[in-house]
Design a protein around this motif. Structure first.
Motif, PDB file in Angstrom:
ATOM      1  N   ALA A   1       0.835  -1.198   0.000  1.00  0.00           N
ATOM      2  CA  ALA A   1       0.000   0.000   0.000  1.00  0.00           C
ATOM      3  C   ALA A   1       0.872   1.252   0.000  1.00  0.00           C
ATOM      4  O   ALA A   1       2.062   1.208   0.334  1.00  0.00           O
ATOM      5  CB  ALA A   1      -0.919   0.000   1.209  1.00  0.00           C
TER       6      ALA A   1
ATOM      7  N   LYS B   1      -4.477   1.180  -0.616  1.00  0.00           N
ATOM      8  CA  LYS B   1      -4.037  -0.182  -0.926  1.00  0.00           C
ATOM      9  C   LYS B   1      -4.087  -0.405  -2.438  1.00  0.00           C
ATOM     10  O   LYS B   1      -4.909   0.159  -3.140  1.00  0.00           O
ATOM     11  CB  LYS B   1      -4.920  -1.188  -0.198  1.00  0.00           C
ATOM     12  CG  LYS B   1      -4.716  -1.198   1.306  1.00  0.00           C
ATOM     13  CD  LYS B   1      -5.481  -2.332   1.958  1.00  0.00           C
ATOM     14  CE  LYS B   1      -5.198  -2.370   3.450  1.00  0.00           C
ATOM     15  NZ  LYS B   1      -5.905  -3.504   4.117  1.00  0.00           N
ATOM     16  N   ARG B   2      -3.165  -1.250  -2.908  1.00  0.00           N
ATOM     17  CA  ARG B   2      -3.075  -1.512  -4.349  1.00  0.00           C
ATOM     18  C   ARG B   2      -4.429  -1.999  -4.901  1.00  0.00           C
ATOM     19  O   ARG B   2      -5.067  -2.877  -4.321  1.00  0.00           O
ATOM     20  CB  ARG B   2      -2.014  -2.576  -4.608  1.00  0.00           C
ATOM     21  CG  ARG B   2      -1.764  -2.790  -6.119  1.00  0.00           C
ATOM     22  CD  ARG B   2      -1.064  -4.119  -6.330  1.00  0.00           C
ATOM     23  NE  ARG B   2       0.304  -4.104  -5.892  1.00  0.00           N
ATOM     24  CZ  ARG B   2       1.366  -3.975  -6.684  1.00  0.00           C
ATOM     25  NH1 ARG B   2       1.194  -3.829  -7.988  1.00  0.00           N
ATOM     26  NH2 ARG B   2       2.579  -4.014  -6.186  1.00  0.00           N
TER      27      ARG B   2
ATOM     28  N   THR C   1      -2.503   3.975  -7.074  1.00  0.00           N
ATOM     29  CA  THR C   1      -1.630   2.841  -6.743  1.00  0.00           C
ATOM     30  C   THR C   1      -1.076   2.146  -7.983  1.00  0.00           C
ATOM     31  O   THR C   1      -0.195   1.294  -7.875  1.00  0.00           O
ATOM     32  CB  THR C   1      -2.395   1.809  -5.895  1.00  0.00           C
ATOM     33  OG1 THR C   1      -3.531   1.329  -6.632  1.00  0.00           O
ATOM     34  CG2 THR C   1      -2.856   2.420  -4.581  1.00  0.00           C
TER      35      THR C   1
END
Length: 526
Positions: free
Chosen positions: A21, A44-45, A51
Motif C-alpha cells: 500500500a 491499498k493496491r 496505486t
C-alpha cells in the motif's frame, strides 16, 4: 515544488511493502480548504488509481470517472481534474510516489519542466531511501538498546586492557556505579577476565566472583574482538539471592534426611526391643525354675540380675522409641528424659568405663509441655558432643545439672574435653560445621548436623544458649528455656509428622525433587 509546478495539491507517499500500500506522509493544498487527501492516509493496491504507479514510472490521469477509485470519491467534488503520478525508485526498488493534482483542463507543465521533474524525482527518491534507512537504523538501535537495558542481567563491553567501553543500566545498578570509562579491575579482580581479554584466541568462560558481599555469575566471551567496538562482552548476573536459596535448600535437605534417618533408626530400635522381650521372658522363667530346684542358687541369682538389667535396658529403649516417634506436644518430666538419655549412653563402653559422671538433677520434677523428641534429640546431641570431646583428655568428667527459677528452666552439660577455640564459637550451630573427623564413611560422627538440629529443635521454644569454653580445659554448655514455652512452629511439626508417617519416603523424594515448591507450601502454611 508546488509553486514551481503550479499544482493545486501535492501528495507524498511512502510504499509499505508488507501491506502492499501507499502511505500518505505529506499533503499540500493550494487553497485553505479542508484537505480531503488527508482523510485517506492509506491507499491499498487496486483500491485507487494512484496505486497503479507502483509498477510504473510516470502516469497521468485526466477526466477520471468515479468508478476509478473505491476510496477517494469525494476528490471529484472539489473539481480536481488532472492527476500526475511520479514513481520514486532507487536501483529498481520502488519506495514511494509524488502526486501532483490540478483543477485545470490542460497540464500546465512543458517538456522542460517534465525533465526537471524526472531529475528531481530521482534525487527525492535517494533522499527518501536515506531517510528510511536512517529511520530503520534508529528504530533497530532503540529496540536493541531497550532489550539490553531491560534484560535482568548486566552487560558490559571491555577492551583488551579491561577498560569498560559500554555498560547497560542493569550493570550500573548491580555495581551501584556508572561503569563506563572505568576499569573492571576496580570492581573485580579475576585472572580469568584478564586471560580472556588479553588472549589472541577466542575464549568463552563462565565463573563466579564476589564483590562487597554479593555473589556474581559472569559469562565472558572474546568473540567480539573488534578494534572499534571492543574486545570482550561480559554478562553479569547477581546470584546472591539464588545462593541464599540454595543454602536454605541444602540445610532443609540435610534436616529432612537426618530426621528421616533418625525415624528409621527409631523404628529399628523399637523392633529390636520388641523381639528381645520374648526370649528374655523364656530365659527368666528357666532361671527361676533352676533356682526353685536349688541348682547353684548364687550363680542363678547373678544370671537373673543380668536378665533383669537387660530387661530394663530393653524397656528404656522401647519407651524412648515410642516417645521419639510421637510428634504431638505432651507434658513430661525433663529430669526423667535426661535420665533415659544417660542410661542409653551406657551402651557406649568409653562412657560406661572411662568417664566420671557428676549428675545433679533438680530434686523436684521439671515438667514441660513440648514435643518429646525435640528435647531428647537435643540433649542426646549435646551429651554426645561432650563425650566425644573427652576422648583424648587425661581427665574425663561429664557434668549434668538442671534447675529452675520462677521464669526459666536451666540445663547445664559440662565436660573436661579439648574445648572450643574462640574463633569458631559462632560457627558451631551452622550446618555441616564440625571439628570431628570420621575414620570411615559409615561413622555418624563428623557430619556437623548435631548442634544445628539442637538449635532448631529448641529455638522454637524460645531457648537461649550460653557456651563457656577454654581450649584444653573443657566446655560448659547451658540451655535456658523460658517457662512460657512458645507454640511449636507449625511447619516443623508438619514435615516431621510426614517424615514419620508411611508416606515419608515418597515425601522425601518429592521434596528433594522440588524443594522450591515445598518451601512455598511450608511458607503458606506457616
Amino acid at each position: 515544488m508546488q509553486i514551481f509546478f503550479d499544482a493545486d495539491a501535492v501528495n507524498f507517499f511512502i510504499y509499505d511493502s508488507k501491506n502492499d500500500a501507499l502511505n500518505l506522509v505529506h499533503s499540500f493544498l493550494k487553497t485553505g480548504e479542508k484537505n480531503i487527501f488527508e482523510d485517506h492516509p492509506i491507499l491499498k493496491r487496486g483500491e485507487d488509481f494512484a496505486t497503479e504507479i507502483i509498477n510504473r514510472k510516470l502516469v497521468m490521469y485526466q477526466n477520471l470517472s468515479r468508478d476509478s477509485t473505491k476510496i477517494r470519491n469525494e476528490i471529484f467534488e472539489h473539481d480536481f481534474n488532472i492527476f500526475l503520478e511520479i514513481g520514486l525508485s532507487v536501483r529498481e526498488k520502488f519506495i514511494g510516489a509524488i502526486e501532483f493534482v490540478y483543477k485545470t483542463d490542460e497540464l500546465p507543465i512543458n517538456d522542460k519542466k517534465l525533465q526537471i521533474l524526472d531529475t528531481l524525482s530521482q534525487q527525492i527518491a535517494i533522499e527518501v531511501e536515506n531517510f528510511l534507512l536512517i529511520s530503520e537504523l534508529k528504530e533497530a538501535e532503540e529496540k536493541y538498546r531497550t532489550f539490553i537495558h531491560l534484560t535482568p542481567a548486566g552487560l558490559i563491553v571491555l577492551d583488551e586492557n579491561l577498560n569498560i567501553l559500554f555498560a547497560s543500566e542493569n550493570a550500573n545498578k548491580i555495581f551501584n556505579k556508572n561503569l563506563e570509562g572505568k576499569n573492571l579491575e576496580e570492581f573485580i579482580n579475576s585472572s580469568i577476565v584478564e586471560e580472556i581479554c588479553r588472549n589472541a584466541s577466542v575464549i568463552d568462560k563462565t565463573f563466579e566472583v564476589e564483590y562487597k558481599g554479593k555473589q556474581f555469575l559472569i559469562s565472558i566471551s572474546s568473540r567480539l574482538n573488534d578494534p572499534k567496538l571492543g574486545k570482550c562482552i561480559a554478562i553479569i548476573n547477581d546470584i546472591t539471592e539464588l545462593k541464599r536459596l540454595q543454602e536454605e535448600k541444602r540445610k532443609i535437605e540435610a534436616k529432612l534426611w537426618q530426621e528421616y534417618r533418625l525415624a528409621g533408626i527409631g523404628r529399628l530400635a523399637g523392633g529390636i526391643a520388641h523381639n528381645l522381650r520374648n526370649p528374655l521372658a523364656v530365659l527368666n522363667l528357666g532361671l527361676q525354675s533352676l533356682k526353685r530346684k536349688g541348682v547353684e542358687p548364687e550363680q542363678v541369682d547373678r544370671l537373673l540380675k543380668q536378665v533383669e538389667r537387660i530387661n530394663q535396658i530393653v524397656e528404656n529403649l522401647s519407651l524412648k522409641t515410642k516417645e521419639e516417634v510421637e510428634k504431638s506436644k505432651k507434658r513430661f518430666d525433663l529430669n526423667e528424659l535426661i535420665k533415659r538419655e544417660l542410661e542409653t549412653l551406657e551402651f557406649d563402653q568409653f562412657y560406661k568405663h572411662q568417664v566420671e559422671k557428676k549428675i545433679e538433677l533438680c530434686p523436684k520434677p521439671i515438667v514441660i509441655e513440648a514435643v518429646y523428641s525435640d528435647f531428647s534429640n537435643a540433649i542426646s546431641h549435646i551429651l554426645r558432643n561432650a563425650i566425644d570431646a573427652m576422648m583424648e583428655s587425661e581427665k574425663k568428667i561429664l557434668g549434668v545439672r538442671t534447675w529452675e527459677d520462677e521464669e526459666k528452666i536451666y540445663i547445664e552439660i559440662s565436660d573436661t574435653g579439648i574445648g572450643i577455640p574462640d574463633d569458631i564459637k559462632d560457627k558451631i550451630f551452622e550446618p555441616f560445621f564440625t571439628t570431628k573427623i570420621p575414620e570411615n564413611f559409615t561413622e555418624l560422627k563428623g557430619v556437623g548436623l548435631g548442634l544445628t538440629i539442637t538449635y532448631q529443635n529448641l529455638k522454637i521454644y524460645g531457648a537461649d544458649f550460653e557456651i563457656d569454653s577454654k581450649v584444653g580445659e573443657g566446655t560448659n554448655f547451658k540451655v535456658i528455656i523460658p517457662k512460657k514455652i512458645c507454640k511449636c512452629n507449625l511447619t516443623m511439626i508438619l514435615y516431621r509428622y510426614i517424615l514419620r508417617s508411611h508416606i515419608g519416603p515418597f515425601f522425601f523424594s518429592f521434596f528433594y525433587a522440588d524443594i522450591d515448591f515445598s518451601l512455598t507450601v511450608f511458607d503458606e502454611i506457616h
